[in-house]
Enzyme design. Structure first.
Site, PDB file in Angstrom:
ATOM      1  N   GLY A  56       0.810  -1.206   0.000  1.00  0.00           N
ATOM      2  CA  GLY A  56       0.000   0.000   0.000  1.00  0.00           C
ATOM      3  C   GLY A  56       0.844   1.258   0.000  1.00  0.00           C
ATOM      4  O   GLY A  56       1.356   1.694  -1.030  1.00  0.00           O
ATOM      5  N   CYS A  57       1.005   1.858   1.166  1.00  0.00           N
ATOM      6  CA  CYS A  57       1.641   3.169   1.256  1.00  0.00           C
ATOM      7  C   CYS A  57       3.132   3.134   0.955  1.00  0.00           C
ATOM      8  O   CYS A  57       3.682   4.109   0.438  1.00  0.00           O
ATOM      9  CB  CYS A  57       1.375   3.777   2.624  1.00  0.00           C
TER      10      CYS A  57
END
Length: 231
Positions: free
Chosen positions: A172-173
């Site tokens: 994700g991030c």
């Protein structure tokens, strides 16, 4: 109208994602980006919502038990070398409206948009050691640490050409930040012990993709040695 039609040529592989990652990692022909002249350590969302499964078992995860210790060691070494250290956290206003469309898929106490400023989920993991007097610390709303944040201007001011990305999640991030980092012209490094995800498959599949396209995925000790010899 063209009648051209091709059968799928997408590679199929029934091996676990970790096995594919290890094969790619072992390829002696793989060329890395390498370190530049000045690095920054960017620690993504080392906050309790994602690091404390004892408190938040539905959203938190542990991959390497020593992850946060490694993050602290890299951050300490960067500071000692006079290099920037950055920490981000995710949080939203009381109605979650600043999460945008990203916050619309679920609405439970564990949902992304329900990480509120000043809450236990927003708090840094107590094992992490951000230096509030030296480090850049900011909240973000979207996956990439660059999206509508002061990160880019901060790196320019500090003449950074290499971004070391730690934290979570790998798929994700961390991935979003790494892709945007290389897109903005930075050499991008991911210390493997310093990133984590909820599922082994997501973790290793994304490490493989980062390794092939967007970043150097290196042992944390190698990154630490580079920072300790930077003066």
């Amino acid at each position: 109208m063209s009648q051209l039609r091709f059968e799928s040529t997408m590679t199929r592989d029934d091996r676990p994602a970790r096995a594919i990652y290890e094969e790619v990692l072992a390829n002696p022909a793989r060329k890395g980006f390498g370190f530049g002249k000045r690095a920054a350590v960017v620690n993504i969302d080392v906050q309790q919502a994602y690091t404390r499964p004892d408190l938040f078992p539905k959203s938190a995860y542990v991959t390497d038990p020593d992850q946060i210790d490694w993050i602290n060691r890299l951050s300490d070494a960067a500071r000692a070398a006079g290099l920037p250290v950055v920490w981000t956290r995710v949080c939203y206003k009381p109605d979650g409206g600043d999460a945008g469309v990203w916050g619309t898929r679920t609405d439970t106490p564990d949902s992304l948009q329900n990480i509120k400023f000043g809450s236990e989920r927003h708090a840094f993991d107590p094992r992490a050691r951000p230096d509030c007097h030296v480090d850049l610390i900011f909240d973000k709303r979207m996956p990439s640490a660059f999206h509508e944040t002061p990160l880019q201007s901060y790196l320019i001011w500090h003449r950074v050409d290499t971004v070391i990305v730690t934290g979570g999640s790998t798929s994700g991030c961390v991935r979003a930040t790494a892709v945007e980092s290389v897109s903005r012209g930075y050499r991008t490094i991911v210390p493997v012990e310093c990133v984590a995800d909820k599922h082994e498959s997501y973790h290793y599949a994304n490490l493989t993709d980062l390794l092939l396209k967007y970043a150097d995925v290196l042992p944390a000790i190698e990154v630490l040695r580079h920072l300790e010899t930077t003066r």
